[in-house]
Design a protein around this motif. Structure first.
Motif: not given
Length: 209
Positions: A11, A23, A27, A44, A65
């Motif tokens: 993400g 994003g 996540v 992350d 993401l």
């Protein structure tokens, strides 16, 4: 025998700039809802740019993401695969972190350590220029659908999730506890107190109509 195929779910974005944080929030949600096999890593990625190269190079399969300018209606969720991912990020660079991640993908490809499969799950942002602001409702509403799409791809790749329940210990956070969505939202100062409009001695925010 354990599956040695390495899957990374990444993400990316900046949670401080409204919809840019999509994003990361997606996540986080994936991590909160499900437990995954050891060959799946949720990350992350924030705005780390080239520091994300090891995660990309190590992935046999990669899901990204992000909030992405697809040129679609704001709040629209879209999925791109393979070569369409870097092409999309390069065609409509929305922020510095996307430029950086395009470089990450290019470097991984040049070094010969590129994921065999690459999927981008993105949402068209509504608002970005709001420092300290929240995800807009239309974008926030796409977190659960984005998680569902990610789960579909992970299952397709043989990574079967186990739903967390009340008997499980809380999921280990992917980032600093102060950046968690609930705490970030609950402790946000008002717009006036945070002075998110900037220094009004030099400019005046537009009047609301």
């Amino acid at each position: 025998m354990a599956d040695r195929t390495r899957i990374v779910v990444l993400g990316i974005g900046n949670v401080l700039w409204a919809d840019e944080g999509f994003g990361v929030r997606a996540v986080e949600r994936l991590n909160a809802l499900w437990r995954w096999p050891d060959n799946v890593e949720l990350v992350d990625g924030g705005t780390q740019g080239l520091a994300l190269l090891p995660f990309v190079e190590s992935a046999d399969r990669l899901i990204v993401l992000d909030a992405v300018d697809f040129g679609l209606e704001p709040g629209t969720l879209d999925v791109r695969e393979g070569d369409a991912v870097p092409a999309c990020l390069n065609a409509r660079k929305m922020s510095l972190h996307q430029a950086g991640f395009s470089d990450v993908l290019a470097c991984a490809q040049l070094k010969g350590h590129y994921p065999a499969e690459l999927v981008l799950i993105g949402v068209q942002p509504v608002e970005l220029d709001d420092f300290g602001g929240s995800l807009r409702p239309a974008v926030r509403a796409q977190i659960e659908p984005a998680v569902a799409v990610a789960c579909e791809w992970l299952r397709r790749w043989g990574a079967l999730p186990i739903a967390r329940d009340e008997t499980d210990a809380p999921a280990a956070p992917l980032n600093a506890s102060g950046l968690s969505l609930s705490r970030y939202e609950d402790e946000r100062p008002s717009e006036q107190r945070a002075n998110r409009q900037g220094d009004t001695r030099f400019w005046h925010p537009p009047e609301q109509t």
